[in-house]
Structure formats: C-alpha cells, structure tokens
Scaffold this motif. Structure first.
Motif, short mmCIF file in Angstrom:
data_model
loop_
_atom_site.label_atom_id
_atom_site.label_comp_id
_atom_site.label_asym_id
_atom_site.label_seq_id
_atom_site.Cartn_x
_atom_site.Cartn_y
_atom_site.Cartn_z
N ILE A 296 0.85 -1.19 0.00
CA ILE A 296 0.00 0.00 0.00
C ILE A 296 0.89 1.24 0.00
N PRO A 297 1.05 1.89 -1.14
CA PRO A 297 1.84 3.13 -1.17
C PRO A 297 1.12 4.27 -0.45
N VAL A 298 1.84 4.97 0.40
CA VAL A 298 1.32 6.14 1.11
C VAL A 298 2.43 7.19 1.15
N THR A 299 2.10 8.36 1.62
CA THR A 299 3.12 9.38 1.85
C THR A 299 2.95 9.94 3.25
N TYR A 300 4.08 10.31 3.86
CA TYR A 300 4.09 11.06 5.11
C TYR A 300 4.85 12.36 4.85
N GLN A 301 4.14 13.47 4.99
CA GLN A 301 4.70 14.80 4.71
C GLN A 301 5.37 14.82 3.34
N GLY A 302 4.72 14.19 2.38
CA GLY A 302 5.20 14.19 1.01
C GLY A 302 6.24 13.14 0.68
N LYS A 303 6.73 12.42 1.68
CA LYS A 303 7.77 11.42 1.46
C LYS A 303 7.12 10.06 1.23
N PRO A 304 7.51 9.32 0.17
CA PRO A 304 6.82 8.06 -0.15
C PRO A 304 7.25 6.89 0.72
N TYR A 305 6.25 6.13 1.15
CA TYR A 305 6.43 4.90 1.92
C TYR A 305 5.51 3.82 1.33
N VAL A 306 5.71 2.60 1.77
CA VAL A 306 4.84 1.49 1.40
C VAL A 306 4.59 0.65 2.65
N PHE A 307 3.33 0.32 2.91
CA PHE A 307 3.01 -0.71 3.90
C PHE A 307 3.01 -2.05 3.17
N ALA A 308 3.86 -2.97 3.57
CA ALA A 308 3.93 -4.30 2.95
C ALA A 308 3.51 -5.35 3.98
N ARG A 368 -6.36 6.85 4.15
CA ARG A 368 -6.13 7.79 3.06
C ARG A 368 -4.68 7.60 2.60
N PRO A 369 -4.37 7.92 1.35
CA PRO A 369 -3.02 7.67 0.86
C PRO A 369 -1.99 8.70 1.32
N ALA A 370 -2.41 9.92 1.59
CA ALA A 370 -1.48 10.96 2.04
C ALA A 370 -1.65 11.18 3.53
N ASP A 371 -0.57 11.03 4.29
CA ASP A 371 -0.60 11.18 5.75
C ASP A 371 -1.73 10.37 6.36
N PRO A 372 -1.72 9.04 6.18
CA PRO A 372 -2.79 8.20 6.74
C PRO A 372 -2.83 8.32 8.25
N THR A 373 -4.05 8.23 8.79
CA THR A 373 -4.21 8.30 10.24
C THR A 373 -4.46 6.93 10.86
N ALA A 374 -4.95 5.97 10.06
CA ALA A 374 -5.23 4.64 10.59
C ALA A 374 -5.02 3.59 9.50
N TYR A 496 -11.22 6.82 17.19
CA TYR A 496 -10.93 7.14 15.79
C TYR A 496 -11.87 8.21 15.27
N THR A 497 -11.29 9.24 14.68
CA THR A 497 -12.05 10.30 14.02
C THR A 497 -11.69 10.28 12.54
N PRO A 498 -12.63 10.01 11.64
CA PRO A 498 -12.30 9.94 10.22
C PRO A 498 -11.81 11.29 9.71
N PRO A 499 -10.73 11.32 8.95
CA PRO A 499 -10.29 12.58 8.35
C PRO A 499 -11.30 13.03 7.29
N ALA A 500 -11.36 14.32 7.04
CA ALA A 500 -12.33 14.85 6.07
C ALA A 500 -12.10 14.29 4.68
N ASP A 501 -10.85 13.99 4.35
CA ASP A 501 -10.52 13.47 3.03
C ASP A 501 -10.27 11.96 3.06
N GLN A 502 -10.98 11.26 3.93
CA GLN A 502 -10.80 9.81 4.02
C GLN A 502 -11.00 9.16 2.65
#
Length: 508
Positions: A296-308, A368-374, A496-502
């Motif tokens: 699962i590709p995501v980003t944290y503060q614009g930096k790319p990561y992957v959850f494998a 969410r793909p950018a700065d996921p919260t959960a 858990y509070t869903p982000p507005a852009d979930q």
C-alpha cells in the motif's frame, strides 16, 4: 495412568508437529521486533484473554471463542452465506463476495454474491455473478477501480488459474453488467494470463494479474473493457504475489512470495509504448516473514512509503521507506505479541488443530493515501486489527474485532477456505518462525503443550480466518472473513475520528 498416557500423547504430538515444521523452516531466521502498543478497551468490549492476537487453547476448547473478541469495535450487520471465500471487495454501497473452488460449486447459490449494504445492519443479496471466472474461484483477484466503476475477477481454481477473466460495469453497484462476453468469459477465447492475485493501475486502464507458480506477471489493457488484451508479460521472480502502485501508475511495488518487495518501473506500460520494457529498480528481501501479500503506497509529509504485508511467518506489516527507489529500507514493523519469537511456543499450543494458518496479517487498508491516520488489517485467527499510524515512529493498536468462531460448522461453510483446509491440523505456514525459535533457544516445549498440540488432521474452526481488506467507510469497516462472510463493523468514535478526506486505499 490415564493422565500419564494423555500427557505422553500430547508430548508425542508436539514432537510430531515439530518434525513436520522443522524441515520447512530451518533455514529461515525468526521474527524480530516488539509488539505494537495497544490502547485500553472501552466499556462494552469483550477483550482477548491472553497475549495480544492470541486465542488461547482454553478459549478454543471451552467454546469461549464462539463468542468472539472485541475491543473498541462492534458488529453492525453481517451476511454469512456459506462463507466468504478468500478476498472480497466493496464499492459504493455494495460488496462482492469472493469464491473458493470447488466448495463454492456445492452450495445452492454458486458464484460471486452481490450485496447491497445501503443499510449496514441488514445487507441484501441482490444478484449472483455466474460467469466462468466467478465460478472457478476468484482467490485474490477480485478488485474494483472506483474511477472507472469497473469490477474484475479472474478464475483461480487451484492456487493458480489461467485464461478466465470477467469485467463488469458497476455503475449500478447492486447489479453489475458483464462487459466482455468474448475474451476471458467465453471458454473458447481465453486471455493468455496466469492468475492468483490481481489489481488495477490507479487510472483503471490496466488490470495486472500475477501468478504464484510460476510468478508470471501480466498487464491486461482495459481501455476497451469489452476486449481485454495482454500488452506485456514478464517473469520478475519465481513466485510473485500482490502489489501496489505509485499515484501516477509508473512504479509497481510487487510482493515476493519468498519474503520481500520488488520495485518495478512500469512507466512504459502506463504510456502504452509499442514494446514496453519493465526494468527492476530494487529487490528488498527480509527474513522475518514470507508469502508477502501486497503493498500500500502512502506518503508522510510528502515522502513516499509502502506498507507491505506478510501472509506467513509472523512477519506482520512493514512500513518501507521508498524515497530512494533503488535502495528502499524498512522503517518500522507492526506485529502482535503472538507474532514474536519468544511466543511461538504459546502460538503452537493454541493454533494447533486450527489448520494451516496461525496468526498472520493478510490484507490491509489505509484510511487515506497521504498522511494516513489509521491502518486496518485482516489477521488470520486474530480478526480485524486497527492501528493508529499518524506517527510512523509511534504506531499503536486502537481496536480489534475477532468474529465468533463457527466451531463444528465445517460442513455448512462450502465457500470457506478455512473449512475446506481444516482436514489439516497443524499450522504449517508458521514453520519458519517455529523452527528458528526452537533453534534459537526461544522455544519452551512445556509452554507449547496443550490438549490441541497432537492434532495432526481434521482441524476445527475454533477461530475464523480473516483475509479480505477491511475497507473504510467513515467509522465503519466493511470486510469479509472466511467463515463469517460479510461483516459491517464500527470503530468507536472515542478512538478514531475519520479525516475529512478519508479515502480507503489498498494499493491496487
């Protein structure tokens, strides 16, 4: 005397299981790391009684596991059917329940069941998809592309399938419409692919199919969904699994069944070059965990990561820094206490008699793909686990729902891979971790002994196997488990509070 004989039988069973496991995993180092922190359970929970993620032998044998376990989550509604296959998928207000061959053909409702979840407390079965690919077992190939409103599934009758691929328009999600009555659906017009796992490029123009034996990877052009055609094929490794894509679709993060992740440059396929070349940019491997499932590709503060996600060997979920795409590195691991090497004796005591899988992650979804919260993950025998991942350096578990065991109902669950696999007793897929815990001196044979240890065949259903990605719908998670079928769950707003852009994302 009877007690002595019983104890001797259990010891004999432990030795027999160890001998079965050791040759399979002796060369593979054991899992490492610490368990992921967990939060306190709110009132109304029914928490686990043992180690994090474990369903102890006593709870299995007493029938306690038939009540399930929950912490900060509750069940809203379900549709058990005859079991949930391996992976299912959702779109809009609908769910599509995967099939497992040949058990799926034994029931009265053969094929992929379509559920209307407009009311999560009362799912409604609207229709059943009965094309050849749907009847042949969809394994991990059933996927949706929301942008194009397409549902695709490939036929996988026995670990690997070939030729069958059906594409549906799901604009009316409760009543999918077949788009390709010819290639892939007509048995006389097979699509030249092997299949086990599948998924879409982000724009939905390409469906990628991967086989586990061999690891053939195929790019199927769906620009015209009525005429799926292969535009590239390659063999990146001996046995490939699932994958995820960068947002622009030019990088594939491909799971290696042997334990690892490959980074492929698929830009030429994305551009539709006449003779696309797909170079390998990186090949990252690891030894704590194998049968890597998907990414699962995501980003944290614009930096790319992957959850494998590792499907076996107690590897859990890894967060991988892919900013340097030629030199990815593991930044963090998410594991339950039952996954740690020092707890493999306890694992064997409880998981024995439950069939092939012990306690391992399978599919996850970020909120969410950018700065996921959960991050929500399906975990065989440990249920649905949810983690707060806002801070990658301080990931913690915030809730779980382990559905009620359906012990003794094997013959009723024709579409459950768990029920069909239960002819096997020991958790053979835990072999690498158990073997190395033994060799490393972290295994206490006395701790591994239970009334279940000697069960070498005809395992029970004292837990469920949750395989499908838990997909986010605000505070709800929609998923499917092998025995309990479709489940609509709700996570407590206190944790858990869903982000507005979930935007629920599984990577492909």
């Amino acid at each position: 005397m009877t007690r002595l004989l019983s104890r001797a039988a259990r010891r004999y069973g432990l030795v027999a299981v160890a001998l079965l496991l050791l040759p399979l995993g002796a060369a593979v180092p054991t899992a490492t790391g610490a368990p992921t922190d967990r939060t306190a359970c709110l009132p109304g929970s029914l928490p686990e009684t043992g180690l994090q993620g474990d369903v102890p032998a006593a709870d299995r044998d007493s029938g306690r596991s038939r009540d399930g376990f929950r912490c900060n989550m509750r069940l809203l509604g379900s549709a058990p059917g005859r079991g949930g296959g391996i992976t299912s998928v959702t779109f809009d207000h609908c769910a599509y329940v995967g099939t497992f061959f040949p058990g799926n053909l034994l029931g009265p409702d053969e094929g992929v069941r379509v559920l209307d979840i407009a009311d999560p407390s009362a799912p409604v079965h609207t229709t059943t998809l009965t094309e050849p690919a749907m009847l042949a077992g969809t394994w991990e190939s059933l996927k949706v592309n929301a942008a194009r409103k397409l549902l695709v599934g490939a036929g996988v009758p026995a670990l690997t399938g070939a030729g069958l691929l059906s594409v549906y328009d799901i604009s009316d999600c409760a009543h999918p419409r077949l788009l390709n009555p010819g290639p892939g659906t007509d048995l006389a017009l097979p699509v030249p692919i092997t299949a086990h796992e599948g998924g879409f490029s982000p724009d939905g123009r390409t469906y990628w199919a991967s086989g586990t034996a061999p690891g053939l990877l195929s790019a199927v052009d769906l620009t015209d969904p009525s005429n799926p055609r292969v535009i590239w094929q390659g063999l990146p490794g001996l046995s490939m699994h699932g994958f995820g894509f960068s947002p622009d679709g030019t990088r594939m993060y491909l799971a290696n069944n042997l334990g690892g992740l490959k980074v492929l440059d698929v830009a030429a396929v994305q551009r539709r070059d006449p003779r696309p070349h797909v170079p390998e940019l990186a090949d990252l491997s690891w030894t704590d965990g194998w049968a890597t499932q998907h990414a699962i590709p995501v980003t944290y503060q614009g930096k790319p990561y992957v959850f494998a996600v590792d499907e076996a060997g107690s590897g859990g979920v890894k967060l991988i820094d892919v900013a340097d795409e030629r030199n990815p590195r593991i930044a963090r691991s998410i594991k339950l206490a039952i996954n740690l090497p020092e707890n493999q004796d306890s694992m064997l005591a409880s998981a024995s008699g439950g069939s092939l899988f012990a306690y391992d992650a399978h599919y996850c979804a970020a909120d969410r793909p950018a700065d996921p919260t959960a991050l929500a993950c399906s975990w065989t025998s440990s249920g649905i686990r949810v983690f707060d991942v806002r801070d990658p350096a301080a990931i913690r578990e915030i809730g779980y729902f382990n559905p009620p065991a359906r012990t003794g109902e094997n013959s009723e669950l024709w579409n459950s891979p768990h029920a069909l696999a239960s002819i096997i007793g020991p958790p053979l897929l835990a072999a690498p971790t158990v073997a190395q815990a033994m060799l490393g001196g972290a295994f206490d044979p006395a701790q591994a002994l239970s009334a279940r240890t000697g069960t070498l065949a005809f395992g029970d259903l004292s837990t469920d196997w949750c395989f499908s990605p838990p997909e986010w719908r605000g505070n709800q998670l929609w998923t499917t488990c092998a025995d309990n079928g479709f489940l609509a769950l709700e996570l407590a707003p206190e944790v858990y509070t869903p982000p507005a852009d979930q935007l629920s994302t599984t990577g492909s």
